[in-house]
Motif scaffolding. Structure first.
Motif, short mmCIF file in Angstrom:
data_model
loop_
_atom_site.label_atom_id
_atom_site.label_comp_id
_atom_site.label_asym_id
_atom_site.label_seq_id
_atom_site.Cartn_x
_atom_site.Cartn_y
_atom_site.Cartn_z
N HIS A 224 0.76 -1.14 -0.02
CA HIS A 224 0.04 0.11 -0.08
C HIS A 224 0.85 1.28 0.04
O HIS A 224 0.55 2.10 -0.81
CB HIS A 224 -0.90 -0.02 1.22
N ALA A 236 -3.56 2.94 -4.47
CA ALA A 236 -3.20 1.93 -3.27
C ALA A 236 -4.52 1.61 -2.39
O ALA A 236 -4.66 0.36 -2.01
CB ALA A 236 -2.36 3.17 -2.25
N LEU A 240 -6.38 -2.34 -1.97
CA LEU A 240 -6.92 -3.03 -0.96
C LEU A 240 -8.51 -3.45 -1.19
O LEU A 240 -8.64 -4.61 -0.51
CB LEU A 240 -6.86 -1.97 0.49
#
Length: 263
Positions: A224, A236, A240
């Motif tokens: 990340h 980023a 996730l």
């Protein structure tokens, strides 16, 4: 490490016998202190043996590469030797570009999807088969040794920790240690340069000397952060989401970014 080891590659005789004659290009010196050399087909890593064994020795990397082979894509170990207090690890060269290369970053949607899939695959490996332990009960005592030995580079901390000491960061890690760990098989240094991309695939995971059983956030935090630095926060966060937002704890992401400062 002696400067001449970084300037000239002189292979031990056993490696000269297994590696073909080649033009070796010095790539540089990684954060671990290992010198890296590449030919068209092979990579040789060179590192002084001795001192603190953490974050990793080349022998530890060899052991992890052998275990990961056939489970996830990694370079093949060609040979390992120790001569004159120096370790030499010879590997096959993985075809492709590392994920921080501009040509790879030019396709950010594809990249974040590849990274999410690669980490999901790695994190799905059976824990019972992995012999390497890298949970906080292992890593915190090791980083405490690094802090005590004065080997942490305090000038290389992230911007938000500029001016802090290694001791203050370790004390914060000890004070805010998570109550539980979501253990999986991790890469251990899952920043973009350690993923090799070839077309539509992650062709290999490299620099796996810290691989082992740890909280999944040890990987997610570094991937990340690396995406924020190389692309932006939007991609980023997309990473996730693709990995599985329900598995992500924002507090643990921050904790493992803090822990990485001491490596």
């Amino acid at each position: 490490m002696p400067d001449d080891v970084h300037q000239t590659l002189i292979l031990p005789p056993p490696l000269r016998r297994v590696l073909p004659a080649a033009r070796w290009e010095r790539v540089g010196v990684g954060e671990s202190g290992a010198g890296v050399w590449k030919s068209q087909r092979y990579v040789v890593k060179v590192q002084e043996r001795g001192g603190l064994p953490f974050p990793s020795t080349l022998q530890q990397e060899r052991e992890r590469l052998r275990w990961l082979a056939g489970r996830v894509p990694v370079p093949r170990v060609v040979g390992y030797e120790v001569e004159g207090g120096v370790e030499y690890l010879a590997l096959t060269r993985v075809p492709g570009l590392d994920a921080s290369h501009p040509d790879v970053l030019f396709h950010p949607d594809r990249l974040v999807d590849l990274l999410a899939r690669a980490l999901r695959e790695l994190h799905a490996l059976p824990l019972r088969e992995c012999p390497f332990k890298m949970s906080l009960s292992v890593t915190l005592p090791h980083v405490r040794e690094r802090v005590a030995a004065g080997v942490v580079d305090e000038t290389d901390f992230d911007d938000e920790r500029e001016g802090r000491t290694a001791i203050s960061i370790f004390n914060e890690l000890a004070r805010t240690r998570p109550a539980s760990e979501d253990l999986v098989v991790t890469h251990g240094d899952a920043c973009l340069p350690n993923f090799i991309v070839n077309g539509e695939f992650i062709e290999g995971l490299i620099d796996v000397g810290r691989a082992g059983i740890a909280d999944r956030h040890a990987d997610l935090a570094l991937t990340h952060r690396s995406l924020v630095r190389n692309l932006n926060a939007e991609y980023a966060e997309q990473f996730l989401e693709l990995y599985g937002r329900e598995r992500v704890d924002a507090g643990k992401l921050a904790y493992y970014r803090l822990l990485d400062e001491l490596f």
